[in-house]
Structures are given as C-alpha cells and as structure tokens.
Design a protein around this motif. Structure first.
Motif, PDB file in Angstrom:
ATOM      1  N   LEU A 163       0.820  -1.220   0.000  1.00 14.67           N
ATOM      2  CA  LEU A 163       0.000   0.000   0.000  1.00 14.67           C
ATOM      3  C   LEU A 163       0.850   1.263   0.000  1.00 14.67           C
ATOM      4  N   SER A 164       1.983   1.244   0.742  1.00 15.65           N
ATOM      5  CA  SER A 164       2.678   2.513   0.935  1.00 15.65           C
ATOM      6  C   SER A 164       3.236   3.108  -0.359  1.00 15.65           C
ATOM      7  N   PRO A 165       3.894   2.334  -1.266  1.00 18.08           N
ATOM      8  CA  PRO A 165       4.306   2.985  -2.526  1.00 18.08           C
ATOM      9  C   PRO A 165       3.127   3.416  -3.391  1.00 18.08           C
ATOM     10  N   MET A 166       2.015   2.686  -3.321  1.00 23.16           N
ATOM     11  CA  MET A 166       0.836   3.089  -4.106  1.00 23.16           C
ATOM     12  C   MET A 166       0.307   4.439  -3.606  1.00 23.16           C
ATOM     13  N   ARG A 167       0.285   4.582  -2.262  1.00 20.65           N
ATOM     14  CA  ARG A 167      -0.202   5.834  -1.663  1.00 20.65           C
ATOM     15  C   ARG A 167       0.675   7.013  -2.092  1.00 20.65           C
ATOM     16  N   VAL A 168       2.019   6.785  -2.000  1.00 23.48           N
ATOM     17  CA  VAL A 168       2.965   7.858  -2.355  1.00 23.48           C
ATOM     18  C   VAL A 168       2.707   8.318  -3.793  1.00 23.48           C
ATOM     19  N   MET A 169       2.541   7.364  -4.706  1.00 22.04           N
ATOM     20  CA  MET A 169       2.382   7.733  -6.110  1.00 22.04           C
ATOM     21  C   MET A 169       0.992   8.297  -6.403  1.00 22.04           C
ATOM     22  N   LEU A 170      -0.030   7.827  -5.687  1.00 25.19           N
ATOM     23  CA  LEU A 170      -1.364   8.421  -5.874  1.00 25.19           C
ATOM     24  C   LEU A 170      -1.324   9.901  -5.495  1.00 25.19           C
ATOM     25  N   ASP A 171      -0.551  10.220  -4.452  1.00 23.75           N
ATOM     26  CA  ASP A 171      -0.460  11.609  -3.994  1.00 23.75           C
ATOM     27  C   ASP A 171       0.443  12.450  -4.884  1.00 23.75           C
ATOM     28  N   LYS A 172       1.635  11.883  -5.220  1.00 26.30           N
ATOM     29  CA  LYS A 172       2.640  12.697  -5.914  1.00 26.30           C
ATOM     30  C   LYS A 172       2.486  12.706  -7.422  1.00 26.30           C
ATOM     31  N   ARG A 173       2.098  11.583  -8.002  1.00 27.35           N
ATOM     32  CA  ARG A 173       2.030  11.479  -9.469  1.00 27.35           C
ATOM     33  C   ARG A 173       0.723  10.792  -9.888  1.00 27.35           C
ATOM     34  N   PRO A 174      -0.411  11.446  -9.585  1.00 25.38           N
ATOM     35  CA  PRO A 174      -1.698  10.773  -9.858  1.00 25.38           C
ATOM     36  C   PRO A 174      -1.941  10.463 -11.328  1.00 25.38           C
ATOM     37  N   GLU A 175      -1.180  11.114 -12.227  1.00 28.69           N
ATOM     38  CA  GLU A 175      -1.393  10.875 -13.671  1.00 28.69           C
ATOM     39  C   GLU A 175      -0.823   9.524 -14.128  1.00 28.69           C
ATOM     40  N   ILE A 176       0.063   8.934 -13.329  1.00 28.23           N
ATOM     41  CA  ILE A 176       0.658   7.645 -13.737  1.00 28.23           C
ATOM     42  C   ILE A 176      -0.318   6.497 -13.457  1.00 28.23           C
ATOM     43  N   VAL A 177      -0.487   5.636 -14.458  1.00 29.17           N
ATOM     44  CA  VAL A 177      -1.368   4.469 -14.281  1.00 29.17           C
ATOM     45  C   VAL A 177      -0.706   3.497 -13.308  1.00 29.17           C
ATOM     46  N   GLN A 178      -1.408   3.164 -12.257  1.00 23.02           N
ATOM     47  CA  GLN A 178      -0.886   2.174 -11.307  1.00 23.02           C
ATOM     48  C   GLN A 178      -1.820   0.970 -11.337  1.00 23.02           C
ATOM     49  N   VAL A 179      -1.239  -0.211 -11.450  1.00 20.95           N
ATOM     50  CA  VAL A 179      -2.064  -1.416 -11.548  1.00 20.95           C
ATOM     51  C   VAL A 179      -1.764  -2.340 -10.364  1.00 20.95           C
ATOM     52  N   ALA A 180      -2.807  -2.722  -9.674  1.00 18.08           N
ATOM     53  CA  ALA A 180      -2.654  -3.687  -8.578  1.00 18.08           C
ATOM     54  C   ALA A 180      -2.821  -5.085  -9.168  1.00 18.08           C
ATOM     55  N   CYS A 181      -1.814  -5.938  -8.968  1.00 15.94           N
ATOM     56  CA  CYS A 181      -1.852  -7.308  -9.499  1.00 15.94           C
ATOM     57  C   CYS A 181      -1.944  -8.262  -8.310  1.00 15.94           C
ATOM     58  N   PHE A 182      -2.827  -9.245  -8.425  1.00 18.20           N
ATOM     59  CA  PHE A 182      -3.160 -10.036  -7.237  1.00 18.20           C
ATOM     60  C   PHE A 182      -2.637 -11.467  -7.291  1.00 18.20           C
ATOM     61  N   ASP A 183      -2.073 -11.880  -6.158  1.00 18.11           N
ATOM     62  CA  ASP A 183      -1.630 -13.267  -5.991  1.00 18.11           C
ATOM     63  C   ASP A 183      -2.800 -14.244  -6.052  1.00 18.11           C
ATOM     64  N   THR A 184      -3.964 -13.754  -5.640  1.00 17.69           N
ATOM     65  CA  THR A 184      -5.134 -14.625  -5.525  1.00 17.69           C
ATOM     66  C   THR A 184      -5.748 -14.988  -6.885  1.00 17.69           C
ATOM     67  N   ALA A 185      -5.494 -14.138  -7.905  1.00 17.80           N
ATOM     68  CA  ALA A 185      -6.213 -14.291  -9.185  1.00 17.80           C
ATOM     69  C   ALA A 185      -6.026 -15.677  -9.810  1.00 17.80           C
ATOM     70  N   PHE A 186      -4.811 -16.201  -9.779  1.00 20.18           N
ATOM     71  CA  PHE A 186      -4.508 -17.468 -10.460  1.00 20.18           C
ATOM     72  C   PHE A 186      -5.361 -18.630  -9.947  1.00 20.18           C
ATOM     73  N   HIS A 187      -5.790 -18.524  -8.695  1.00 16.48           N
ATOM     74  CA  HIS A 187      -6.448 -19.666  -8.054  1.00 16.48           C
ATOM     75  C   HIS A 187      -7.965 -19.697  -8.238  1.00 16.48           C
ATOM     76  N   ALA A 188      -8.475 -18.737  -9.004  1.00 18.96           N
ATOM     77  CA  ALA A 188      -9.933 -18.637  -9.154  1.00 18.96           C
ATOM     78  C   ALA A 188     -10.548 -19.908  -9.738  1.00 18.96           C
ATOM     79  N   THR A 189      -9.721 -20.737 -10.445  1.00 25.76           N
ATOM     80  CA  THR A 189     -10.257 -21.923 -11.127  1.00 25.76           C
ATOM     81  C   THR A 189     -10.448 -23.139 -10.205  1.00 25.76           C
ATOM     82  N   MET A 190     -10.102 -23.002  -8.922  1.00 29.94           N
ATOM     83  CA  MET A 190     -10.247 -24.167  -8.025  1.00 29.94           C
ATOM     84  C   MET A 190     -11.709 -24.588  -7.932  1.00 29.94           C
ATOM     85  N   PRO A 191     -11.952 -25.906  -7.887  1.00 28.61           N
ATOM     86  CA  PRO A 191     -13.349 -26.341  -7.739  1.00 28.61           C
ATOM     87  C   PRO A 191     -13.915 -25.971  -6.364  1.00 28.61           C
ATOM     88  N   ASP A 192     -15.218 -25.990  -6.271  1.00 32.07           N
ATOM     89  CA  ASP A 192     -15.906 -25.588  -5.021  1.00 32.07           C
ATOM     90  C   ASP A 192     -15.368 -26.345  -3.810  1.00 32.07           C
TER      91      ASP A 192
END
Ligand SMILES: Nc1ncnc2c1ncn2[C@@H]1O[C@H](COP(=O)(O)OP(=O)(O)O)[C@@H](O)[C@H]1O
Ligand SMILES: CC(=O)OP(=O)(O)O
Ligand SMILES: [Mg+2]
Length: 404
Positions: free
Chosen positions: A135-164
């Motif tokens: 969070l902390s580098p994202m916060r710094v850049m949201l405040d200082k350079r809001p024009e830069i696209v910041q993308v949050a990439c998630f560790d959890t995404a890959f596992h979405a295919t697990m069966p119930d």
C-alpha cells in the motif's frame, strides 16, 4: 526520454523492484533490479543492479533493533527513496504493484484509485506481513504522481479456477458467502511458471504438475493443463506449510486455547502466529533458511532445534505434496521455485528422496550443480528448478493498461 514501467513486489521478507525500459524494438527490457532482503531478520541487505548485473548500490544493516518488525517501514522508505532519486530521464508510464490479497472483490488486475486503495487497505488484517508494504508505494504515487497508471496485481487471481470443494471450508454456508474460503496465494509466481512451461514447449505445460513456491512465505499448488486445482494456502497466507515466521496449518482450537487459557490478547496471538512461529519459532535461530542450514552444518549451539525446524519444514512439505498428488490423481512433474526452492539443493534433495516411492528419481549431480532439470532421464516424474519472475507477469498486466 525512454518510456519505463516500474514493478514493485512487496514480499514478507523482501522488497523487490524492477524497472523496465522500452528499447528501439519497442520491447520493455529490464534495466534496473533492486532487492531488499532479510526484512524481519537482524541483517537486512539492499542490493541494486543494472541489467549487466553491475552493482549500482549496496547496503548492509547490522542492528539488532531491525529484528523488530516495526523497523520494516524505515527499510522500505530508504529503498524507495533511492529508487525515486535515480529515475533520471525515464518517463514512468505505469507502475505495477504486487498485492497478495484481492479478497472477494478483486480477482483480476485493477487500476489504482482511492476506492481500490481503501478496499485493499481493509484487507490488511488478513495479510499483515504484506499489505502495508504494497500500500505505501501506491499511496505515495497516488499523492505525488496521480497521472501515472498504477495497476494492482493479485496473488489470488490465479487460483480462481479451483473447484468448489477445494475452496470451501466445512463451516456453515453463510461464511463462504461472506468470503471466508480458500483463495490461495503466490499466484503471480504460479502464473509465471505456467507461462514458462508453455513458452519452452515443456511436456509439463498440459500435464499434472506440483509447483512448490518456497520463499519466506511458502506454498504448494496442484496445476493441471495450466489451471489451479488446489493449493496449500487458504483464507490467508498463514495456512499450509511451515514458513519463515508463520505457523502454517495448525488446529484452530489452539487459538481458543491461547485466548481463553493463556489469556493472550488477539494482537498478541496475531503477532505470535504470523511473526514468531515457523522456522524462527521452532529453531530459535532465525527465519532465514540460510541461517538454519548453517546452524546445522556448523553444529552451532542451537543445532538440534535448527535440525528439528528443518525436518518439520520438509515433512510438512512432503505431506502437502502427497495431498495434492491425490487431488490431481497422479502427477507428471515437480517444480521448485522462490528463494529456498531455487537455492537450497539440500532441501530439494530431501524432498525428492521422500517422494522416491511415487516415481521421483533425483539426479544428485544435476541438483548440486544448479541445472534446471534435476531428475534423471529415467525418472517417472520430471523435476525442475525454475527461477520465478512475478515481475514479468506484472509487467504484462501493466502494459495492457498503460499502452492503450
Ligand atoms: N542460497 C540459499 N540457500 C537457502 N535458502 C536461501 C538461499 N537464498 C535465499 N534463501 C531463502 O529464501 C527465503 C526468501 O525467499 P524469497 O522468495 O526471496 O522471499 P519472499 O517470500 O520474501 O519473497 C529465505 O528463507 C532465504 O533464506
Ligand atoms: C504470499 C506470501 O507469503 O508471499 P511471500 O512469500 O512473498 O512473502
Ligand atoms: Mg516472494
């Protein structure tokens, strides 16, 4: 002025960053790599290199106070400070941040804004070792350079295919609906391994593979045809294997015992199970696998405890692999990755020996000499060491947003 993409990977014991610069062929090539490691130990180390592996900056801290996790913030700040003062003429067109937990709201990369930031901040209690560092580098850049696209990439995404049945705990249904379920972590690393197998035309790309991501946080995942079937971490990255400072799986009633009988507060228990257990708690030496192995090899004062920690780590890992082999109904390949998986030939050897009865036949020499394929040609199971590259997966995600 070159277009660049900055990737920040906040791990539990490390902060890695990579700067990718667009070259004349319009490809983004890594120009600078930084690794701050040993966070939470008493000897953190920062090393920054260019793409030819020349050292641009290096610092060792030797201060017992750094053992306290409250010192993490200062280490992060110093690393970030170096980075932001050495960007030169690079024009940053996008930043990728590794977020370990996306919760039930985020299962695909998301562009950072105030809402996303607040949603991710709310997940901090579930990932106390990681979310503050992301969070902390994202916060710094949201405040200082809001024009830069910041993308949050998630560790959890890959596992979405697990069966119930792999995602669900045997709790009343309400809890699943409220988001209490297995998410799985280290997904950016697993995604990279799948991509690597596909790009190298490996026979494992469409096979049944067990991948052991063994860093300070450690997990194992069962993958079939490139898709996750099951994984050892669950609601949080505390579950599953023994880790540097985390318990891994324990009987949930132990927490009640600590609360009710030992009268520990919730904060004390949180500290104990996330930061004081695992290799550190059992060995009383260190959370760092290198220190544990050295203590055993040099027969240091805590060698007996260190050996017990090592044996427990290995035993639980082998047991979890056994469970996942059953989930897959057999396996074709076993892959080791991340700090311990890539570098500890001893650990790999012990694990492979314990799995011999399942058809794993390790080539001792290949394993010791750092080869990528470490099983014998006649081995029923192909065993490989693959250096992970979570940063590359994040770069690909950022470019989808930043270049359009
Ligand atoms: N040469 C090595 N031998 C054994 N373990 C190693 C070696 N190099 C790094 N490690 C271990 O890797 C772990 C850190 O892994 P890493 O994937 O970088 O961490 P993180 O989980 O913070 O991303 C530490 O336990 C460290 O001791
Ligand atoms: C999810 C997790 O534990 O990550 P790391 O190993 O990078 O700390
Ligand atoms: Mg990591």
């Amino acid at each position: 002025m070159a277009d660049s993409v900055l990737i920040i990977n906040a791990g539990s014991s490390s902060l890695k960053f990579s700067l990718y610069r667009e070259d004349a062929k319009q490809e983004f090539v890594c120009s600078t790599n930084g690794l701050l490691e040993g966070i939470g130990t008493n000897k953190p180390h920062l090393i920054i290199k260019d793409n030819k592996k020349n050292i641009l900056y290096e610092k060792n801290w030797i201060d017992p106070k750094l053992f306290q996790s409250s010192a993490r913030g200062a280490l992060f700040d110093e690393t970030m400070e170096w980075l932001f003062t050495h960007l030169g003429n690079d024009q940053i067109i996008g930043i990728g941040h590794r977020f370990v937990h996306g919760g039930s709201k985020y299962s695909a990369p998301a562009i950072a804004n105030e809402k996303v930031y607040e949603d991710l901040k709310a997940l901090t209690p579930f990932v106390p070792l990681h979310q503050p560092g992301s969070l902390s580098p994202m916060r710094v850049m949201l405040d200082k350079r809001p024009e830069i696209v910041q993308v949050a990439c998630f560790d959890t995404a890959f596992h979405a295919t697990m069966p119930d049945y792999a995602k669900r705990f045997a709790l009343p249904r309400k809890y699943y609906d409220d988001g209490v379920r297995r998410y799985g972590f280290h997904g950016l690393s697993y995604q990279y391994i799948v991509q690597y197998l596909q790009e190298t035309n490996s026979p494992l790309a469409n096979g049944k593979v067990i991948v052991a991501h063994l860093g300070n946080g450690a997990s194992v995942t069962a993958i079939h045809n490139g898709k996750c079937i099951d994984t050892s971490m669950s609601f949080t990255p505390l579950d599953g294997l023994v880790m540097g400072t985390r318990t891994g799986h324990i009987d949930a009633a132990i927490i009640l015992y600590m609360l009710q009988e030992e009268k520990l507060s919730a904060d004390e228990i949180q500290d104990l199970i996330w930061k004081k257990s695992g290799l550190l708690g059992v060995s009383e030496v260190s959370s760092d696998m290198r220190d544990i192995v050295e203590e055993v090899n040099t027969n240091g004062t805590n060698a007996v405890y260190a050996k017990q920690a090592l044996d427990l780590f290995t035993y639980r890992l082998v047991g979890e692999i056994g469970r996942l082999v059953t989930s897959l109904q057999g396996f074709d390949g076993l892959i080791f990755t991340a700090g311990i998986g890539e570098h500890s030939s001893t650990l790999r050897f012990e694990v492979c020996k314990a799995l011999e009865w399942l058809g794993v036949n390790i080539d001792k020499e290949a394993n010791n000499s750092g080869d990528l394929i470490i099983s014998k040609p006649e081995s029923k199971i192909l065993v490989q060491t693959i250096p992970t590259n979570e940063e590359l997966i994040m770069l690909q995600e950022v470019l989808k947003f930043a270049k359009n």
